[in-house]
Design a protein around this motif. Structure first.
Motif, PDB file in Angstrom:
ATOM      1  N   ASP A  34      18.004  35.444 -34.158  1.00 48.89           N
ATOM      2  CA  ASP A  34      18.778  34.863 -35.248  1.00 48.89           C
ATOM      3  C   ASP A  34      17.818  34.448 -36.353  1.00 48.89           C
ATOM      4  N   THR A  85      18.292  31.987 -39.999  1.00 50.20           N
ATOM      5  CA  THR A  85      19.182  31.316 -40.948  1.00 50.20           C
ATOM      6  C   THR A  85      18.403  30.652 -42.078  1.00 50.20           C
ATOM      7  N   VAL A 123      13.268  26.709 -41.304  1.00 54.54           N
ATOM      8  CA  VAL A 123      13.713  25.708 -40.333  1.00 54.54           C
ATOM      9  C   VAL A 123      13.343  24.312 -40.828  1.00 54.54           C
ATOM     10  N   ASP A 138      15.800  21.676 -40.100  1.00 58.47           N
ATOM     11  CA  ASP A 138      16.744  20.831 -39.368  1.00 58.47           C
ATOM     12  C   ASP A 138      16.393  20.851 -37.885  1.00 58.47           C
ATOM     13  N   GLU A 157      18.296  20.535 -35.455  1.00 52.30           N
ATOM     14  CA  GLU A 157      19.278  21.305 -34.676  1.00 52.30           C
ATOM     15  C   GLU A 157      18.823  22.755 -34.538  1.00 52.30           C
ATOM     16  N   GLU A 158      18.229  23.293 -35.598  1.00 53.96           N
ATOM     17  CA  GLU A 158      17.676  24.648 -35.513  1.00 53.96           C
ATOM     18  C   GLU A 158      16.477  24.656 -34.574  1.00 53.96           C
ATOM     19  N   ARG A 201      17.678  24.960 -31.103  1.00 54.12           N
ATOM     20  CA  ARG A 201      18.082  26.327 -30.768  1.00 54.12           C
ATOM     21  C   ARG A 201      16.858  27.181 -30.423  1.00 54.12           C
ATOM     22  N   ILE A 202      15.771  26.966 -31.153  1.00 53.18           N
ATOM     23  CA  ILE A 202      14.538  27.684 -30.855  1.00 53.18           C
ATOM     24  C   ILE A 202      14.003  27.271 -29.495  1.00 53.18           C
TER      25      ILE A 202
END
Length: 246
Positions: free
Chosen positions: A141, A143, A146, A148, A150-151, A154-155
């Motif tokens: 992914d 977006t 980075v 945030d 929250e990202e 995810r990582i």
């Protein structure tokens, strides 16, 4: 063998020395790309904080005394330089998710980015690449930058319990139980990416058989071998650039 320490102060200094050396080595390898890239080392006394490079200081200039310590909220608790927001967003979550990870490394290296742009991971086509056999993942992914946490989560989730995660359209990230191993995994992952891309451009690669890849991983994929592989290049960079220890 990896060293033992009589005090947390000694262990902290050791980690910071290895961290400063890793930045100098990454610079020599051409891993610096403007203000992008960061390596972190968990503090041995305050494990919810980590040491990291100052924002916008070139890797080739970093000394032990320049390193800053950042807490779980992104506040610089030691040092006078600011922290790279992306370093905090990614590394804080990786360290939180992986208590075993003393260090984490991420830069915008050339071949790591090329591999990531293809959405590929390392294949067992050389002995060295087998260090990552069944010990890597792909964060499939992208977006944007980075910024945030929250990202970052995810990582960290994509990394799971592996030593390497390929961040699609972004680059490589490695972790280790020492600064030494985390830095070495990044260096050898980048070289393995270069070999893979070069070999595939030249023709059809010959993969290593599963049983042989597993056996090879058992020899070269351990944290001890990662630590050990870093020692000669640490000695070299300190001999060449002793000011990094200041």
């Amino acid at each position: 063998m990896p060293p033992t320490f009589d005090s947390v102060a000694d262990e902290r200094l050791h980690r910071k020395q290895r961290l400063a050396a890793a930045f100098r080595l990454f610079s020599k390898a051409g891993f610096d790309e403007g203000v992008a890239g960061h390596i972190t080392a968990r503090d041995p006394e305050f494990p919810d904080t980590f040491w990291v490079n100052p924002f916008a200081m070139h890797f080739s200039l970093i000394k032990v005394s320049d390193l800053i310590r950042v807490d779980h909220a992104g506040t610089v608790v030691e040092g006078t330089w600011p922290v790279n927001p992306a370093a905090f967003a990614i590394h804080s979550q990786v360290h939180a998710a992986r208590p075993d990870a003393v260090a984490a490394a991420h830069t915008h290296s050339t071949y790591g980015r090329a591999l990531a742009s293809l959405g590929q991971s390392l294949e067992p086509i050389t002995q060295d690449a087998c260090a990552f056999y069944e010990d890597q993942s792909l964060f499939d992914d992208f977006t944007g930058v980075v910024l945030d946490t929250e990202e970052g989560k995810r990582i960290a989730h994509a990394l799971d319990d592996n030593k390497l995660v390929v961040l699609r359209n972004h680059g490589l990230l490695t972790v280790g139980s020492s600064v030494d191993s985390a830095a070495w995994w990044f260096l050898t992952a980048e070289r393995s990416a270069q070999v893979q891309l070069t070999a595939k451009a030249a023709g059809t690669v010959v993969p290593i058989a599963e049983a042989d890849a597993k056996q090879t991983y058992g020899v070269i994929g351990s944290e001890f071998l990662g630590w050990l592989s870093f020692q000669p290049i640490y000695d070299r960079i300190v001999a060449e650039q002793p000011d990094l220890l200041d």
